[in-house]
Design an enzyme around this catalytic site. Structure first.
Site, short mmCIF file in Angstrom:
data_model
loop_
_atom_site.label_atom_id
_atom_site.label_comp_id
_atom_site.label_asym_id
_atom_site.label_seq_id
_atom_site.Cartn_x
_atom_site.Cartn_y
_atom_site.Cartn_z
N LYS A 188 1.32 -18.60 12.79
CA LYS A 188 1.51 -19.89 13.48
C LYS A 188 2.80 -20.55 12.98
CE LYS A 188 -2.23 -19.71 15.92
NZ LYS A 188 -2.19 -18.24 15.98
N ASP A 189 3.31 -21.47 13.83
CA ASP A 189 4.55 -22.19 13.52
C ASP A 189 4.40 -23.00 12.24
OD1 ASP A 189 4.13 -21.95 16.56
OD2 ASP A 189 6.28 -22.36 16.42
N LYS A 190 5.55 -23.26 11.60
CA LYS A 190 5.55 -24.15 10.44
C LYS A 190 5.60 -25.62 10.87
CE LYS A 190 8.08 -25.65 6.36
NZ LYS A 190 9.28 -25.50 5.50
#
Length: 701
Positions: A338-340
């Site tokens: 998942k994105d940061k």
């Protein structure tokens, strides 16, 4: 930080499939502007908390029993001949090893427990399964090998062999393999078409240069017995360099099977401590298997939960959770990364942790902008790709027309969204897969690993950014000095991956072999992540070349997916079809069915200019002979196929005005107000929202 110009050039050169004008805007102004929620395999959003009570798994399951592979066969219903005893006793004298001696009380507890009771059975067994002449020749072969070794003369090449002949019964072959290796650990047995061939074990000879023959003899017996929960201890040793050499040998030769640790001997002298090296079997990776009643009793605890994190890299989140729970990062499994810079919700499973234990750290992890909920016991771990897709709620701020575009902004937005909803977007891997904004991109590390350039890969991994903070100061120090111990003192505790790698480098050294051991300190999912990043980069370049060369036509030599219901990239070769000249002329297939291979050893290439392009790129990167396997790191990359176009599902949007002034003049044009676009949609697994937005907005981020 310097601008990542190479990265910007790479992504600005990507294609578009739609022809609308688009608009300008800003994404990820804050993490709350970019919310990602996994969609499970049943099509449900996983961010909904349930009222399910925490199951007290400790009340219904015994403590987990982590064990190594069992000895495959016992010796029931086998008759033994007394006549074989004399021959074996002769061989024992040849070996110059007193099999009853042990190098410590713990050795007695572990080795004798596992083998001494069955030792005489194995001795007699060779006489019962082999005829008298073969048994005598085997004994003589073993004596000859030991005599050559004891005389310090080198074995001639190729290595001498002794054949026991063909043994058709599979169980008898298995018993003989085990019996010979247990009785004569300095020998190896290999199978060739029902034939058993005996050879000298050169690794045994190599170990004898480091430890006594007694220890080598017992160590190889220990390895072959594979007694669960057992351990082996070498003799006490005060020489640190010598211990390091023993550690290095065992880990180099058997690192995938066992692990080594040093401990002070009981009642040691503090001024001159004796240190012992202890060897134990690694816990075997969980494999799918039929669960018998016995297996159910031994079942490892798995606890599932939903992880919510904010503005936090996923591997950092996992590392922090591992520290708090007293496990290692590889004990966590998940369906996708998942994105940061976002608020993300994803399913996770951790093993060897009870639901109550996980619940007990809820308050601590809130300080790191993490929450866990939906905590429950499950039967198995997660695997990558085990999800239907992801749901996105995104705010695009400061929406405005592109320069020199005088058309109505609302109409531009509507046109763009409808166009992508109907025609889709080019299914590129997103920039976050490659480490956007960093000096070293993940695909560069992956390429080094594929080329088995282990030292280079480590240096790339530890390359600092142009920032003056503790992490980058530590990395800079390492590249200047290669002093792993000194770098560990500088590296912050929360950098779990970096510290694990540095600890291994301190232990094994900054050599090719030491760097291999260092990579093993990271979970398999992370090692393979870098290789996949390289494959993803090449796929991005390939689809750009394909669209630039043939456009949206389906041409001869293209590959198409025949499974209309397939939403992921993991369909077999049997579902991939090569377009013929007739099918191109008849327009049998659409561009939405075209796939391109993601590099690996089990894929086919297009039979047109795109296939030639792949071969040229592999040659450019020095991979023309690459089999996409890195045996040293236990990495196998079969490859897969990925559709070149994808479409968002359940897309909805809302425009919102945000005025700076308290009162807006009546009748003023809409462009005078600041617009934000709230957009929601679902994407299939392994698709990137930033890539979909790029197609909608015609704007590189």
């Amino acid at each position: 930080m310097e601008e990542d110009t190479d990265f910007r050039i790479r992504f600005s050169s990507l294609c578009f499939i739609t022809d609308h004008v688009g608009f300008h805007g800003t994404i990820k102004s804050s993490p709350s502007d970019f919310v990602v929620i996994e969609i499970d395999e049943q099509g449900q959003l996983i961010n909904k908390a349930t009222d399910e009570p925490v199951c007290k798994i400790s009340e219904i399951l015994p403590a987990p029993n982590n064990f190594a592979k069992k000895t495959k066969l016992g010796f029931p219903n086998v008759s033994f001949e007394e006549g074989s005893n004399q021959q074996v006793n002769t061989l024992v004298r040849c070996s110059d090893v007193d099999q009853n001696r042990q190098s410590g009380s713990e050795r007695e507890e572990t080795i004798n427990d596992g083998t001494s009771q069955g030792e005489e059975e194995k001795v007699y067994l060779l006489g019962s399964l082999l005829d008298e002449k073969t048994n005598e020749l085997l004994n003589q072969f073993a004596c000859d090998i030991k005599e050559k070794w004891n005389s310090k003369s080198e074995l001639t090449e190729p290595s001498p062999e002794f054949s026991l002949g063909r043994i058709l019964d599979k169980k008898q072959r298995a018993i003989l393999h085990s019996a010979i290796r247990q009785k004569f650990p300095f020998l190896l047995t290999v199978g060739k078409n029902s034939e058993i061939v005996v050879k000298p074990n050169l690794e045994y000879k190599e170990l004898c240069h480091l430890v006594s023959e007694e220890e080598a003899f017992d160590f190889f017996k220990y390895l072959d017995a594979k007694k669960e929960n057992s351990k082996f201890t070498f003799k006490p040793d005060t020489n640190k360099d010598h211990r390091k050499a023993v550690h290095h040998f065992v880990n180099k030769k058997f690192g995938s099977l066992v692990e080594t640790k040093s401990f002070p001997e009981a009642n040691y002298n503090a001024g001159n401590p004796n240190i012992v090296i202890t060897v134990r079997f690694r816990e075997k990776a969980h494999k799918h298997r039929k669960r018998s009643v016995e297996c159910q009793e031994r079942k490892v605890i798995y606890t599932a939960f939903t992880l919510r994190k904010e503005n936090l890299e996923m591997f950092e989140a996992v590392g922090f959770l591992a520290i708090k729970l007293g496990v290692i990062p590889s004990d966590f499994s998940y369906a996708g990364l998942k994105d940061k810079k976002a608020i993300t919700y994803q399913a996770m499973v951790v093993r060897k942790v009870t639901p109550e234990r996980l619940k007990s750290i809820e308050k601590e992890i809130e300080k790191k902008r993490m929450n866990v909920f939906n905590i429950r016991s499950v039967d198995d771990c997660l695997r990558l790709g085990q999800l239907k897709g992801n749901h996105f709620d995104i705010v695009i701020r400061n929406v405005k027309s592109h320069t020199n575009d005088s058309a109505n902004l609302r109409e531009r937005i509507l046109e763009a969204i409808e166009n992508v909803k109907n025609k889709g977007f080019v299914n590129y891997y997103g920039p976050q897969r490659f480490g956007m904004g960093r000096k070293v991109h993940t695909d560069q590390i992956g390429l080094a690993l594929l080329k088995s350039e282990m030292v280079k890969a480590v240096k790339l991994f530890l390359t600092p950014e142009d920032l003056d903070d503790p992490v980058n100061r530590a990395k800079k120090y390492f590249l200047q000095t290669e002093d792993a111990k000194g770098t560990l003192a500088l590296m912050p505790e929360f950098k779990v991956r970096e510290r694990a790698l540095l600890e291994s480098l301190h232990r094994f050294g900054m050599t090719e072999e030491g760097c291999i051991q260092a990579w093993f300190s990271l979970p398999h999912s992370m090692r393979i992540f870098y290789v996949h990043a390289y494959s993803s980069k090449i796929w991005n370049e390939a689809v750009s070349y394909r669209l630039a060369t043939y456009g949206s036509r389906v041409v001869e030599g293209d590959l198409v997916c025949l499974d209309e219901d397939s939403d992921d990239d993991h369909f077999p070769n049997s579902k991939v079809h090569l377009i013929t000249e007739e099918e191109e002329s008849a327009n049998t297939y659409s561009i939405h069915q075209v796939v391109l291979p993601v590099l690996g050893y089990n894929i086919q290439y297009p039979k047109n200019k795109v296939g030639l392009w792949y071969q040229e790129v592999l040659s450019r990167d020095g991979l023309q002979t690459c089999r996409f396997k890195v045996p040293a790191l236990k990495l196998n990359v079969p490859g897969c196929y990925r559709k070149i176009l994808k479409q968002p599902h359940n897309l909805s949007y809302q425009l919102r005005e945000e005025c700076d002034s308290d009162v807006k003049a009546e009748g003023s044009h809409i462009d005078e107000a600041t617009l934000s676009l709230l957009i929601s949609f679902d994407l299939d697994a392994s698709c990137y929202a930033t890539v979909c937005l790029r197609e909608i907005m015609k704007h590189d981020f």
